[in-house]
Scaffold this motif. Structure first.
Motif, PDB file in Angstrom:
ATOM      1  N   MET A 279     -19.462 -29.147 -33.031  1.00 49.39           N
ATOM      2  CA  MET A 279     -18.338 -28.952 -33.692  1.00 49.39           C
ATOM      3  C   MET A 279     -17.319 -29.378 -32.095  1.00 49.39           C
ATOM      4  N   GLY A 280     -17.839 -28.947 -31.463  1.00 49.97           N
ATOM      5  CA  GLY A 280     -17.019 -29.410 -29.340  1.00 49.97           C
ATOM      6  C   GLY A 280     -15.926 -28.059 -29.246  1.00 49.97           C
ATOM      7  N   PHE A 281     -16.295 -26.907 -29.959  1.00 48.69           N
ATOM      8  CA  PHE A 281     -15.691 -25.790 -29.612  1.00 48.69           C
ATOM      9  C   PHE A 281     -15.977 -25.217 -28.208  1.00 48.69           C
ATOM     10  N   TYR A 282     -15.052 -24.047 -27.544  1.00 50.26           N
ATOM     11  CA  TYR A 282     -15.635 -23.798 -26.537  1.00 50.26           C
ATOM     12  C   TYR A 282     -14.644 -21.663 -26.344  1.00 50.26           C
ATOM     13  N   LEU A 283     -15.267 -21.600 -25.120  1.00 52.19           N
ATOM     14  CA  LEU A 283     -15.054 -20.044 -25.593  1.00 52.19           C
ATOM     15  C   LEU A 283     -13.817 -20.543 -24.140  1.00 52.19           C
ATOM     16  N   ALA A 284     -12.498 -19.779 -24.316  1.00 50.43           N
ATOM     17  CA  ALA A 284     -11.176 -19.892 -22.894  1.00 50.43           C
ATOM     18  C   ALA A 284     -11.508 -18.783 -22.562  1.00 50.43           C
TER      19      ALA A 284
ATOM     20  N   ALA B 118     -11.174 -12.197 -27.830  1.00 49.76           N
ATOM     21  CA  ALA B 118     -11.282 -13.514 -27.950  1.00 49.76           C
ATOM     22  C   ALA B 118     -10.686 -14.610 -27.979  1.00 49.76           C
ATOM     23  N   ARG B 119     -11.248 -16.179 -27.209  1.00 50.82           N
ATOM     24  CA  ARG B 119     -10.136 -17.516 -27.750  1.00 50.82           C
ATOM     25  C   ARG B 119     -11.061 -18.120 -27.789  1.00 50.82           C
ATOM     26  N   PHE B 120     -10.906 -18.832 -28.812  1.00 54.41           N
ATOM     27  CA  PHE B 120     -12.029 -20.454 -28.231  1.00 54.41           C
ATOM     28  C   PHE B 120     -11.000 -21.309 -28.776  1.00 54.41           C
TER      29      PHE B 120
ATOM     30  N   LEU C 207      -4.796 -30.012 -30.382  1.00 56.28           N
ATOM     31  CA  LEU C 207      -5.843 -28.719 -30.203  1.00 56.28           C
ATOM     32  C   LEU C 207      -5.322 -27.351 -30.691  1.00 56.28           C
ATOM     33  N   MET C 208      -6.729 -26.891 -31.268  1.00 53.71           N
ATOM     34  CA  MET C 208      -6.777 -25.562 -32.220  1.00 53.71           C
ATOM     35  C   MET C 208      -7.152 -24.204 -31.606  1.00 53.71           C
ATOM     36  N   ILE C 209      -6.638 -23.251 -31.270  1.00 49.73           N
ATOM     37  CA  ILE C 209      -6.531 -22.064 -30.440  1.00 49.73           C
ATOM     38  C   ILE C 209      -6.814 -21.316 -31.582  1.00 49.73           C
ATOM     39  N   ALA C 210      -7.678 -20.883 -31.149  1.00 48.43           N
ATOM     40  CA  ALA C 210      -8.464 -19.501 -31.999  1.00 48.43           C
ATOM     41  C   ALA C 210      -8.553 -17.981 -31.984  1.00 48.43           C
ATOM     42  N   GLU C 211      -7.590 -16.538 -31.955  1.00 46.74           N
ATOM     43  CA  GLU C 211      -7.454 -15.724 -30.927  1.00 46.74           C
ATOM     44  C   GLU C 211      -7.696 -14.819 -32.111  1.00 46.74           C
ATOM     45  N   GLY C 212      -9.430 -13.882 -32.262  1.00 44.02           N
ATOM     46  CA  GLY C 212      -9.540 -12.405 -32.713  1.00 44.02           C
ATOM     47  C   GLY C 212      -9.163 -11.621 -31.646  1.00 44.02           C
ATOM     48  N   PHE C 213      -9.305 -10.714 -32.485  1.00 45.86           N
ATOM     49  CA  PHE C 213      -9.485  -9.503 -32.119  1.00 45.86           C
ATOM     50  C   PHE C 213      -9.742  -8.264 -32.633  1.00 45.86           C
TER      51      PHE C 213
END
Length: 138
Positions: A21-26, A33-35, A96-102
């Motif tokens: 998919m090409g996503f990475y941990l930022a 967490a943020r991908f 750029l998609m930014i996914a933030e998780g809590f």
């Protein structure tokens, strides 16, 4: 990576689906967490917009990581999704998609999460909640 706080020792090799998919941990820390995922044509649906399943994958992944942080690469925790709810709010405008998780709560065997999906322009495109069960790595 914008405002990254990622400890280089915590970076894991991408698993096959992540690599594809090409996503990475930022960013990754206690309860967060943020991908990030560069938006590419192969991620779009027949309308030419980002496929909703991509946002779902990102929400699921980022919440799972947020609940499984240990700070110790030799002590990995894993989360298995029990429930996932995604609310689609709009379309990605940026590149750029930014996914933030809590991690929002939980206990010894399970945890709850919340995700926010946006782009680098600040466009909010989805939110999600989930329930996860801890699994031991290995």
């Amino acid at each position: 990576m914008k405002d990254a706080q990622l400890d280089p020792q915590l970076i894991e090799d991408p698993y096959p689906f992540q690599k594809h998919m090409g996503f990475y941990l930022a960013d990754w820390r206690e309860d967060y967490a943020r991908f990030e995922l560069p938006v590419e044509d192969f991620l779009t649906n027949r309308y030419g917009i980002l496929h909703g399943g991509v946002m779902s994958v990102m929400a699921d992944t980022v919440m799972g990581f947020a609940g499984c942080y240990t700070g110790d690469p030799d002590n990995r925790k894993l989360g298995m999704t029990l429930n996932l709810n995604v609310n689609y709010l709009g379309q990605i405008q940026g590149k750029l998609m930014i996914a933030e998780g809590f991690r929002t709560g939980g206990g010894r065997k399970s945890f709850f999460g919340e995700a926010k999906i946006s782009d680098e322009l600040g466009t909010r495109v989805a939110t999600a909640t989930g329930v996860f069960r801890y699994r031991q790595a290995g």
